[in-house]
Design a protein around this motif. Structure first.
Motif, PDB file in Angstrom:
ATOM      1  N   ARG A   1     -31.601   0.024 -18.576  1.00 54.29           N
ATOM      2  CA  ARG A   1     -30.443   0.678 -18.720  1.00 54.29           C
ATOM      3  C   ARG A   1     -30.672   1.926 -19.585  1.00 54.29           C
ATOM      4  O   ARG A   1     -30.153   3.282 -18.896  1.00 54.29           O
ATOM      5  N   ASP A   2     -31.268   1.785 -20.512  1.00 53.15           N
ATOM      6  CA  ASP A   2     -31.742   2.916 -21.489  1.00 53.15           C
ATOM      7  C   ASP A   2     -32.654   3.887 -20.683  1.00 53.15           C
ATOM      8  O   ASP A   2     -32.488   5.389 -20.811  1.00 53.15           O
ATOM      9  N   ALA A   3     -33.632   3.469 -20.113  1.00 49.76           N
ATOM     10  CA  ALA A   3     -34.516   4.327 -19.306  1.00 49.76           C
ATOM     11  C   ALA A   3     -33.942   5.133 -18.094  1.00 49.76           C
ATOM     12  O   ALA A   3     -34.074   6.206 -18.220  1.00 49.76           O
ATOM     13  N   VAL A   4     -32.999   4.470 -17.236  1.00 47.50           N
ATOM     14  CA  VAL A   4     -32.381   4.987 -16.256  1.00 47.50           C
ATOM     15  C   VAL A   4     -31.245   5.895 -16.682  1.00 47.50           C
ATOM     16  O   VAL A   4     -31.197   6.979 -16.417  1.00 47.50           O
ATOM     17  N   ARG A   5     -30.653   5.630 -17.844  1.00 49.47           N
ATOM     18  CA  ARG A   5     -29.813   6.652 -18.537  1.00 49.47           C
ATOM     19  C   ARG A   5     -30.204   7.862 -18.982  1.00 49.47           C
ATOM     20  O   ARG A   5     -29.879   8.935 -18.732  1.00 49.47           O
ATOM     21  N   ALA A   6     -31.533   7.534 -19.519  1.00 47.00           N
ATOM     22  CA  ALA A   6     -32.225   8.920 -20.100  1.00 47.00           C
ATOM     23  C   ALA A   6     -32.652   9.642 -19.154  1.00 47.00           C
ATOM     24  O   ALA A   6     -32.765  10.958 -19.139  1.00 47.00           O
ATOM     25  N   LEU A   7     -32.957   9.398 -17.879  1.00 42.42           N
ATOM     26  CA  LEU A   7     -33.315  10.022 -16.712  1.00 42.42           C
ATOM     27  C   LEU A   7     -32.166  10.771 -16.254  1.00 42.42           C
ATOM     28  O   LEU A   7     -32.147  11.851 -15.903  1.00 42.42           O
ATOM     29  N   CYS A   8     -31.040  10.078 -15.929  1.00 41.37           N
ATOM     30  CA  CYS A   8     -29.858  10.474 -15.620  1.00 41.37           C
ATOM     31  C   CYS A   8     -29.361  11.578 -16.456  1.00 41.37           C
ATOM     32  O   CYS A   8     -28.617  12.551 -15.814  1.00 41.37           O
ATOM     33  N   ALA A   9     -29.310  11.573 -17.611  1.00 38.00           N
ATOM     34  CA  ALA A   9     -28.911  12.240 -18.480  1.00 38.00           C
ATOM     35  C   ALA A   9     -29.551  13.731 -18.416  1.00 38.00           C
ATOM     36  O   ALA A   9     -28.889  14.766 -18.737  1.00 38.00           O
ATOM     37  N   GLN A  10     -30.586  14.084 -17.539  1.00 43.68           N
ATOM     38  CA  GLN A  10     -31.161  15.323 -17.183  1.00 43.68           C
ATOM     39  C   GLN A  10     -30.533  15.885 -16.085  1.00 43.68           C
ATOM     40  O   GLN A  10     -30.768  17.131 -15.578  1.00 43.68           O
ATOM     41  N   TYR A  11     -29.558  15.111 -15.522  1.00 48.84           N
ATOM     42  CA  TYR A  11     -28.798  15.726 -14.227  1.00 48.84           C
ATOM     43  C   TYR A  11     -27.455  15.427 -14.752  1.00 48.84           C
ATOM     44  O   TYR A  11     -26.505  14.482 -14.263  1.00 48.84           O
ATOM     45  N   PRO A  12     -26.905  16.324 -15.341  1.00 47.28           N
ATOM     46  CA  PRO A  12     -25.537  16.276 -15.766  1.00 47.28           C
ATOM     47  C   PRO A  12     -24.405  16.528 -14.880  1.00 47.28           C
ATOM     48  O   PRO A  12     -24.672  16.790 -13.723  1.00 47.28           O
ATOM     49  N   ASP A  13     -23.084  16.548 -15.395  1.00 42.67           N
ATOM     50  CA  ASP A  13     -22.033  16.643 -14.359  1.00 42.67           C
ATOM     51  C   ASP A  13     -22.241  17.838 -13.483  1.00 42.67           C
ATOM     52  O   ASP A  13     -21.927  17.987 -12.458  1.00 42.67           O
ATOM     53  N   GLU A  14     -22.785  18.999 -14.273  1.00 37.92           N
ATOM     54  CA  GLU A  14     -22.828  20.215 -13.305  1.00 37.92           C
ATOM     55  C   GLU A  14     -23.747  20.092 -12.273  1.00 37.92           C
ATOM     56  O   GLU A  14     -23.512  20.838 -11.181  1.00 37.92           O
ATOM     57  N   TYR A  15     -24.665  19.507 -12.293  1.00 37.07           N
ATOM     58  CA  TYR A  15     -25.872  19.120 -11.617  1.00 37.07           C
ATOM     59  C   TYR A  15     -24.964  18.500 -10.262  1.00 37.07           C
ATOM     60  O   TYR A  15     -24.996  19.192  -9.020  1.00 37.07           O
ATOM     61  N   HIS A  16     -24.502  17.374 -10.361  1.00 40.18           N
ATOM     62  CA  HIS A  16     -24.032  16.615  -9.193  1.00 40.18           C
ATOM     63  C   HIS A  16     -22.669  17.562  -8.703  1.00 40.18           C
ATOM     64  O   HIS A  16     -22.258  17.456  -7.410  1.00 40.18           O
ATOM     65  N   ARG A  17     -22.070  18.026  -9.568  1.00 42.93           N
ATOM     66  CA  ARG A  17     -20.928  18.935  -9.152  1.00 42.93           C
ATOM     67  C   ARG A  17     -21.357  20.146  -7.857  1.00 42.93           C
ATOM     68  O   ARG A  17     -20.720  20.215  -6.947  1.00 42.93           O
ATOM     69  N   ARG A  18     -22.417  20.793  -8.495  1.00 44.92           N
ATOM     70  CA  ARG A  18     -23.014  21.752  -7.907  1.00 44.92           C
ATOM     71  C   ARG A  18     -23.378  21.297  -6.232  1.00 44.92           C
ATOM     72  O   ARG A  18     -22.896  21.748  -5.228  1.00 44.92           O
TER      73      ARG A  18
END
Ligand SMILES: Cc1cc2nc3c(=O)[nH]c(=O)nc-3n(C[C@H](O)[C@H](O)[C@H](O)COP(=O)(O)OP(=O)(O)OC[C@H]3O[C@@H](n4cnc5c(N)ncnc54)[C@H](O)[C@@H]3O)c2cc1C
Length: 387
Positions: free
Chosen positions: A13-30
């Protein structure tokens, strides 16, 4: 984030969360606004090895179980992303792993594990037969050392962002088989090659940013070595993979459910109307508490399905029920989240409307709620077959 108990998967969880944190809301929204594919995100997941979680170590993957794979999918959705862009590889690869020959596994799996190839697509659904899969009309006829494919598929996802597709086609006419589930076969289709020689791809614009397509086959030739397993047993092979698919999607819905609950609890604690936080009103609290209870309960069934699957035990009932419960729970959480954001729930910048659209899909695909009821009624409760 609302508190969830630490579990044995915390490291993942921590490792995947750390990676996902580099792709914040703005990224997925765009990406959603542009109806684009999250290339950078999927590449990062692949480079970090998460997309090869279920590939055995001898073929270059990490050889993890479905439980761990489901945690990866859950965390992607909980971070605000959408596993729908890449979950196909997790369950499609299982089909190859269980039913492919050693030569096929050696050929495909290391390249999938390294990220050289993506196996994100599975072509089953057809426009005129829908859920009645045994009636599919796409045929694959053996001619010398090749199969010649003709027919049509619909709603086939990630074709433009995958190198390979697993295709289900009829190799023996329905009229010539004893059981309607016999006489279908599965093939590995080289998508880029196929586009040049008999397969036409027509994208279907749709409610979510989910790259999905109509496919037309006109004398598409597939080398015989691309047949997976035995000719005529393809439907059974596809069914074998569905429990993993259902369970992974249940985990994605759990991730969505927690995402909605994270957002809505934060919002109702902060939003002041009539001189107090809206979350102080029981009319606001109760639907959110209800959704939380449903997500937690669905999560238990998801882990039950994972546990049985990883132990190699039958898990059709649990996988279907987990998918049903989790899709329902995430939808209830989505409704509470959009409702208590008031007008702001409809503003793109809050991401609630995007996730609301995304989680709605799972009431219909990859299997609709009614078909799960039907499975439980017939196969678990012993009622008469209705179709
Ligand atoms: C975004 C998206 C992506 C998809 N990706 C893929 C993919 O990659 N590969 C692929 O092969 N397919 C894919 N699908 C197809 C998906 O699996 C089907 O849409 C789904 O299984 C439902 O089939 P259908 O659309 O043909 O509905 P139908 O079979 O036409 O059913 C329509 C409705 O009627 C109900 N119904 C039908 N028969 C009965 C019955 N006997 N009793 C009660 N209710 C019934 C169903 O529950 C459903 O709600 C995708 C679909 C979508 C929307």
């Amino acid at each position: 984030m609302i508190k969830t108990e630490p579990d044995q998967y915390q490291e993942i969880r921590d490792a995947v969360r750390a990676l996902c944190a580099q792709y914040p809301d703005e990224y997925h929204r765009r990406i959603d606004e542009q109806r684009a594919y999250p290339e950078a995100f999927v590449d990062a997941l692949t480079k970090a090895g998460w997309m090869a979680a279920l590939i055995p170590q001898e073929y270059g993957g990490s050889g993890l179980g479905l439980s761990e794979a489901s945690v990866i999918m859950e965390e992607i959705n909980r971070s605000g992303g959408n596993s729908g862009a890449c979950h196909g590889q997790m369950y499609n690869m299982g089909t190859l792993l269980r039913h492919g020959s050693t030569a096929q596994k050696e050929h495909y799996l290391p390249r999938i594990a390294s990220g050289e190839w993506r196996l994100q697509s599975m072509g089953v659904t057809e426009p005129t037969t829908g859920t009645d899969t045994t009636k599919i009309k796409t045929t694959a006829v053996k001619k010398g050392d090749r199969y010649v494919v003709n027919g049509q598929k619909v709603w086939i996802s990630r074709v433009q962002h995958s190198d390979w597709m697993i295709l289900l086609a009829r190799t023996t006419p329905l009229a010539d088989v004893k059981k309607k589930s016999e006489g279908m076969s599965i093939f590995m289709v080289d998508l880029r090659q196929a586009e040049k020689s008999g397969m036409t791809v027509r994208p279907i614009p749709n409610m979510v940013n989910h790259e999905t397509n109509e496919l037309f086959f006109e004398n598409l030739e597939i080398p015989e070595e691309n047949l997976i397993g035995q000719e005529g047993r393809g439907f059974k092979y596809i069914l074998d993979g569905l429990n993993a698919e259902r369970t992974l999607i249940a985990a994605e819905c759990i991730g969505d459910g927690y995402w909605f609950l994270d957002r809505v609890t934060k919002y109702v604690n902060e939003r002041i109307v009539f001189g107090r936080p809206i979350g102080q009103n029981q009319g606001v609290q109760f639907p959110i508490a209800d959704a939380y209870i449903e997500v937690e309960a669905a999560n238990l069934m998801r882990y039950k399905a994972c546990e049985l699957f990883d132990a190699g035990l039958p898990c059709g009932a649990q996988a279907n029920m987990a998918k049903y419960l989790a899709a329902k729970a995430s939808w209830e959480a989505a409704n509470a989240c959009i409702q208590f954001h008031g007008g702001f729930g409809f503003a793109n910048e809050y991401d609630v409307e995007r996730k609301f659209r995304e989680t709605r899909l799972y009431q219909v695909a990859p299997i609709s709620t009614n078909l799960i009821y039907s499975y439980v009624a017939e196969h678990i409760l012993g009622m008469p077959r209705s179709f």
